[in-house]
Design an enzyme around this catalytic site. Structure first.
Site, PDB file in Angstrom:
ATOM      1  N   GLU A  35      38.751  68.043   1.592  1.00 18.28           N
ATOM      2  CA  GLU A  35      38.112  66.838   1.084  1.00 18.28           C
ATOM      3  C   GLU A  35      38.178  66.777  -0.444  1.00 18.28           C
ATOM      4  O   GLU A  35      38.384  65.708  -1.019  1.00 18.28           O
ATOM      5  CB  GLU A  35      36.662  66.755   1.566  1.00 18.28           C
ATOM      6  CG  GLU A  35      36.517  66.551   3.071  1.00 18.28           C
ATOM      7  CD  GLU A  35      37.085  65.226   3.554  1.00 18.28           C
ATOM      8  OE1 GLU A  35      37.341  64.330   2.729  1.00 18.28           O
ATOM      9  OE2 GLU A  35      37.288  65.089   4.781  1.00 18.28           O
ATOM     10  N   TYR A 118      30.222  60.755  -0.244  1.00 17.95           N
ATOM     11  CA  TYR A 118      31.287  60.753   0.764  1.00 17.95           C
ATOM     12  C   TYR A 118      31.578  62.171   1.255  1.00 17.95           C
ATOM     13  O   TYR A 118      31.621  62.430   2.464  1.00 17.95           O
ATOM     14  CB  TYR A 118      32.575  60.129   0.227  1.00 17.95           C
ATOM     15  CG  TYR A 118      33.738  60.467   1.141  1.00 17.95           C
ATOM     16  CD1 TYR A 118      33.917  59.791   2.333  1.00 17.95           C
ATOM     17  CD2 TYR A 118      34.587  61.533   0.840  1.00 17.95           C
ATOM     18  CE1 TYR A 118      34.925  60.138   3.214  1.00 17.95           C
ATOM     19  CE2 TYR A 118      35.607  61.889   1.712  1.00 17.95           C
ATOM     20  CZ  TYR A 118      35.766  61.184   2.894  1.00 17.95           C
ATOM     21  OH  TYR A 118      36.755  61.551   3.770  1.00 17.95           O
ATOM     22  N   ASP A 136      34.858  55.676   3.396  1.00 15.87           N
ATOM     23  CA  ASP A 136      35.828  55.728   2.305  1.00 15.87           C
ATOM     24  C   ASP A 136      36.479  54.359   2.179  1.00 15.87           C
ATOM     25  O   ASP A 136      36.080  53.395   2.857  1.00 15.87           O
ATOM     26  CB  ASP A 136      36.856  56.847   2.523  1.00 15.87           C
ATOM     27  CG  ASP A 136      37.821  56.551   3.664  1.00 15.87           C
ATOM     28  OD1 ASP A 136      37.613  55.567   4.416  1.00 15.87           O
ATOM     29  OD2 ASP A 136      38.808  57.308   3.814  1.00 15.87           O
ATOM     30  N   CYS A 190      45.628  49.565   9.639  1.00 17.93           N
ATOM     31  CA  CYS A 190      44.958  48.486   8.906  1.00 17.93           C
ATOM     32  C   CYS A 190      45.033  48.770   7.409  1.00 17.93           C
ATOM     33  O   CYS A 190      44.023  48.886   6.717  1.00 17.93           O
ATOM     34  CB  CYS A 190      43.505  48.373   9.379  1.00 17.93           C
ATOM     35  SG  CYS A 190      42.664  46.871   8.838  1.00 17.93           S
ATOM     36  N   CYS A 197      49.093  44.620  12.319  1.00 14.46           N
ATOM     37  CA  CYS A 197      48.196  44.025  13.309  1.00 14.46           C
ATOM     38  C   CYS A 197      48.804  44.034  14.707  1.00 14.46           C
ATOM     39  O   CYS A 197      48.068  44.048  15.705  1.00 14.46           O
ATOM     40  CB  CYS A 197      47.843  42.602  12.901  1.00 14.46           C
ATOM     41  SG  CYS A 197      46.909  42.510  11.346  1.00 14.46           S
ATOM     42  N   CYS A 200      47.634  47.217  16.411  1.00 10.69           N
ATOM     43  CA  CYS A 200      46.223  47.577  16.264  1.00 10.69           C
ATOM     44  C   CYS A 200      45.595  47.769  17.640  1.00 10.69           C
ATOM     45  O   CYS A 200      45.782  46.931  18.537  1.00 10.69           O
ATOM     46  CB  CYS A 200      45.484  46.495  15.498  1.00 10.69           C
ATOM     47  SG  CYS A 200      43.717  46.849  15.290  1.00 10.69           S
ATOM     48  N   CYS A 205      39.072  41.453  16.554  1.00 11.27           N
ATOM     49  CA  CYS A 205      39.082  41.606  15.098  1.00 11.27           C
ATOM     50  C   CYS A 205      38.776  40.251  14.492  1.00 11.27           C
ATOM     51  O   CYS A 205      39.506  39.275  14.731  1.00 11.27           O
ATOM     52  CB  CYS A 205      40.431  42.114  14.607  1.00 11.27           C
ATOM     53  SG  CYS A 205      40.627  42.080  12.795  1.00 11.27           S
TER      54      CYS A 205
END
Length: 313
Positions: A35, A118, A136, A190, A197, A200, A205
């Protein structure tokens, strides 16, 4: 409109990237290291350095026992080397104050050097399988589109963003997987500039249903690197990483001749950040490698000007 957790979790089970820090045997410390490294840095650059790092220093105490200079060398070309310094400080705190175990409580994690909102939640979620919202840039974008019908998320709002994601978390043991899947969807499908799309996994959506309305805010200008103080700092650090002994000022001067004031400013900022030390005889070294060092002093040559700022690098 909401996001159906089952279809996202099912998609993630076969579409997720095979990233080394997702291995089931990876420890909480090694997830925390990933991280730190992944902040503002692409996965492809992080993966090989992370693998070398955790093989060399698999625990907080092993990292804490390393010198600051060794840590800065191992960080290599990841950029923003202050993260390496903070990770080293974090390792020392965990080794000395928490029995060499990464805390599992978000509030305790927030007290550690270099850990913000975060990272604390990411460690609690991905290392300890807790149902906590992890937000995030990718998650914010997915929520903005799928839930609110907006092309982009606009300016961050911790209260709003955490509430949005908390409302989406499934009320069962799949919550941590759902959080990872939400991030993965934003990172691989995305995306900001070319969303896919057509593939997806979400059946509903709001943005797609509205006909993909354009963003109402101006796109952020892309961050340049060439010619910035960050680039100069990186070149100065390259010289010091390659040397096992302090170097004279002239060795640093030659790395950036186009703007000597910028070079002086960059070197001053490295001293202020504690990444570089100046020896009593005026040479320069990585943190911890200066012989007989005194307090940081401006690196500017005697000319009446003072060092400026402390840019991130």
């Amino acid at each position: 409109m909401s996001i159906k957790s089952a279809e996202l979790v099912d998609w993630y089970s076969h579409a997720r990237r095979d990233l080394p820090w997702r291995d089931p045997d990876v420890t909480a410390w090694q997830i925390l290291v990933s991280e730190f490294m992944l902040q503002q840095t692409p996965v492809a650059r992080v993966a090989p350095i992370w693998l070398d790092w955790v093989a060399r220093w698999p625990t907080p105490s092993a990292t804490a026992a390393a010198s600051a200079a060794d840590v800065l060398r191992a960080w290599g070309k990841l950029g923003y080397p202050r993260r390496a310094k903070r990770l080293h400080e974090c390792a020392i705190a965990i080794a000395t104050e928490h029995g060499d175990q990464v805390p599992d409580d978000v509030e305790v994690l927030l007290t550690l050097p270099g850990i913000g909102a975060y990272t604390a939640r990411a460690v609690a979620c991905f290392a300890y399988r807790q149902s906590v919202p992890v937000v995030d840039t990718n998650v914010r974008r997915v929520v903005a589109r799928a839930v609110h019908g907006l092309a982009d998320a606009g300016n961050p709002s911790a209260t709003r963003d955490l509430a949005d994601v908390t409302a989406l978390l499934p009320d069962d043991e799949t919550a941590p997987v759902f959080s990872a899947a939400l991030m993965e969807l934003g990172a691989t499908v995305c995306t900001a500039r070319s969303p896919k799309c057509g593939i997806c996994p979400l059946s509903a959506c709001a943005w797609r249903a509205a006909g993909h309305p354009a963003a109402t805010t101006a796109p952020r200008p892309s961050q340049k690197y060439a010619g910035t103080d960050r680039q100069v700092r990186g070149r100065l650090l390259d010289v010091l990483r390659a040397s096992s002994a302090p170097v004279v000022r002239e060795r640093l001067d030659v790395v950036w001749l186009t703007d000597t004031a910028q070079r002086d400013r960059a070197l001053d900022s490295l001293l202020v950040d504690g990444l570089v030390e100046q020896t009593a005889d005026g040479r320069f070294a990585l943190a911890g490698e200066g012989d007989d060092t005194g307090p940081p002093t401006p690196a500017t040559k005697p000319s009446g000007r003072s060092g400026g700022g402390s840019p991130t690098a």
